[in-house]
Write a protein that holds these residues in place. Structure first.
Motif, PDB file in Angstrom:
ATOM      1  N   TYR A  81      55.735  62.940  30.083  1.00  3.61           N
ATOM      2  CA  TYR A  81      54.645  62.648  29.155  1.00  3.61           C
ATOM      3  C   TYR A  81      55.133  61.566  28.217  1.00  3.61           C
ATOM      4  N   SER A  83      53.826  58.911  25.003  1.00  5.72           N
ATOM      5  CA  SER A  83      52.775  58.638  24.038  1.00  5.72           C
ATOM      6  C   SER A  83      53.237  57.583  23.044  1.00  5.72           C
ATOM      7  N   LYS A  89      48.480  57.166  26.038  1.00  8.79           N
ATOM      8  CA  LYS A  89      49.068  58.431  26.453  1.00  8.79           C
ATOM      9  C   LYS A  89      49.169  58.383  27.967  1.00  8.79           C
TER      10      LYS A  89
END
Length: 179
Positions: A81, A83, A89
Motif C-alpha cells: 500500500y 499513499s 493511493k
C-alpha cells in the motif's frame, strides 16, 4: 639454604612443565547433529516501511530453498500500500523471485524480481483518476543477519522511474524473518 629451596622449586617447575609438555590428551566432543543442520527449505516473511516522500508498506511472504551454504533461491507473493497525501493511493499485488548470496554469516546480498498488478487512484483538479496496470521491479539489496532468523537491510529498485513507478523511492528498507 636459599640455594636448596631455589633448586627444589626449579626441579618442581620443570617436572610439572615436562609432564604437561609430553603428556597426551585427547579431547572428544560430541556434536548434536540436529543443532548444526540448517533446514533446506525456509519460510520467510518480509516487510518494508518507507516514509520518504509518502508512505509505503509492503508485506511479502516467501519460501526459499538453500542450494548451498551460500546461495538461496526462492519465490513469494507481495502486497503493498502506497499513499502520498492528497495526491495518490496505490495498492499492489504480485509475485517475486528472490536469489540470495550469503558471503558471511552476518551479511546477505539479494537480487529480487517482482511483477506487480497496480491499482492506482490519483487526485486531480478535475477529480479522481483510476489506473490499473502491471509494473516490474528489479531490486538489488543487502542486509545484516541477526541470529540466522532476521535480516535487516535495504534494497534498490534498478527499474525505478520517478514519473511512472508505483514506489515512492528507489530505496526500500526491509526486514525479513525466517522460520
Amino acid at each position: 639454604m636459599k640455594k636448596s629451596i631455589l633448586r627444589i622449586t626449579l626441579v618442581a617447575v620443570l617436572c610439572i612443565t615436562c609432564n604437561q609438555a609430553f603428556s597426551q590428551t585427547t579431547n572428544i566432543s560430541v556434536i548434536d547433529s540436529a543443532a548444526t543442520i540448517e533446514p533446506k527449505l525456509k519460510f520467510g516473511c518480509g516487510f518494508g516501511l518507507n516514509f520518504l516522500g509518502g508512505t509505503n508498506i509492503t508485506l511479502s511472504p516467501n519460501l526459499r530453498y538453500a542450494i548451498s551454504d551460500k546461495f538461496n533461491l526462492g519465490a513469494g507473493i507481495q502486497g503493498s500500500y502506497t499513499s502520498i497525501k492528497d495526491v495518490q493511493k496505490t495498492t499492489t499485488f504480485g509475485a517475486n523471485i528472490i536469489t540470495e548470496y550469503i558471503p558471511t554469516r552476518k551479511f546477505t546480498t539479494l537480487l529480487e524480481f517482482a511483477q506487480l498488478k497496480v491499482n492506482n487512484t490519483r487526485e486531480t483538479p478535475t477529480g479522481e483518476v483510476k489506473d490499473d496496470f502491471w509494473e516490474s521491479a528489479l531490486f538489488v539489496g543487502a542486509g545484516f543477519n541477526i541470529n540466522n532468523k532476521i535480516t535487516i537491510g535495504a534494497k534498490y529498485n534498478v527499474l525505478y522511474d520517478d514519473d511512472e513507478s508505483v514506489y515512492t523511492s528507489p530505496i526500500i528498507p526491509f526486514v525479513n524473518i525466517s522460520f
